[in-house]
Write an enzyme that holds these catalytic residues in place. Sequence first.
Site, PDB file in Angstrom:
ATOM      1  N   GLU A 221       0.800  -1.355   0.029  1.00 13.27           N
ATOM      2  CA  GLU A 221      -0.067  -0.007  -0.091  1.00 13.27           C
ATOM      3  C   GLU A 221       0.875   1.524  -0.135  1.00 13.27           C
ATOM      4  OE1 GLU A 221      -4.247  -1.682   1.747  1.00 13.27           O
ATOM      5  OE2 GLU A 221      -3.037  -0.437   3.112  1.00 13.27           O
ATOM      6  N   GLU A 341      -5.976  -7.510  -1.461  1.00 10.63           N
ATOM      7  CA  GLU A 341      -6.551  -7.655  -0.329  1.00 10.63           C
ATOM      8  C   GLU A 341      -8.076  -6.976  -0.362  1.00 10.63           C
ATOM      9  OE1 GLU A 341      -4.854  -5.129   2.961  1.00 10.63           O
ATOM     10  OE2 GLU A 341      -2.942  -5.417   2.280  1.00 10.63           O
TER      11      GLU A 341
END
Length: 420
Positions: A221, A341
């Site tokens: 991320e 995710e």
Amino acid sequence: MGDMMCPLTATAWSTTTPRISLLSYVLLGVASSTMSTEQEADDEWAAVERRGAHLVMAAAERPFVIHGFNTYWLMSFAADEATRPRVTAAIAEAAGAGLNVCRTWAFNDGGYRALQTAPFCYDEEVFRALDFVVSEARRHKMRLILALCNNWEDYGGKTQYVSWGKEAGVDLTSDDDFFSDPTLKSYYKAFVEAVVTRINTITNVAYKDDPTILAWELINEPRCSSDPSGDMLQAWIEEMASYVKSIDPLHLVEIGVEGYYGPSTPELLLVNPDDYSGHVGTDFIRNHQALGIDLASVHIYSDTWLPDSIEENHLQFVNTWMQQHIDDAANLLGMPIVIGEFGLSVKDGKFDSEFRETFMQTVYNNFLSPWERGMIGGGCLLWQLFPEGAEHMDDGYAVIFANSPSTFNLLSNHSRKLES
């Protein structure tokens, strides 16, 4: 803690010539017709390759579809004899539901049970724990996506790199300097080289040669809010993707971004969950046009991204978010999509486990339809799957099969659809 591998100076960055694998001979049609059973087994477990927007097990000439999960703490648990059995349990239970890929951390920078204790210094005992994770995955026919760093402070991440730089006297002003400072980039490259070229002490196979590893993820991320143009992060992605490929041409590489659209596609900014996410230095289309990137990375967290708890709004967001990214991955990028995710928390009471399953099924359905039409490959990885005994690590997203047989059935059903 353990034996430290800590050279006085950084190792030189050198490219390696890929050895000619058995797979290469098979593809050239010169493999021996008397191949042993062991060789045939190796052939079946050859590396997964990218072909355009699809993944294939080339040796068997079969499509490979990711049906996966996240359990980020496997290496940390493997480093302790008391918790090591839960590593095996997590992988075995997932395999029992038909899952075939696990995404987990191959980093722990500074702090307790660190793999990287300081720049260029690595704890051999923790490295052996990562060896165990890889060997257990192979034993259960589970592929791995191994993340190499974190944007966030958990397990060290770019914050720890910046702290190390400051301790070394480097003039740094923010955590985002991780993406531009030459010293910090040298720390990261050294760590990547140590992991990628590691020879597993259990299997005696170098990570860069092990088909158990599906892909390397550059950083979980990443965001670079100090440069909303995206130029700084883009340069880092291009440099590091090229670097990983220079020492490991075999494996796939993904970035690890959440999938926010950025300045290169202003017409798509409205697809983002909010205005802020279009100005955090990431840019889904541009980022994935970097040479060396094989998989389009997307995350889905409508429960934290959207301000309301109206269930229909969340399902509609999932539909729009996934369909746009799948279309762009197939038609603009020409690469498989990996929902690295996706999950929904039941911790704060906004949503219950029944809606979580509806949410999960919506994600799977959005992938299944274009996959069945031959439009796209890749797959989805649930955040996150835990075995019994790890409940204290639950962030609200953990699925524990023993407590949720209906979720086990949902995942098993999705496995069967992918295999049919």
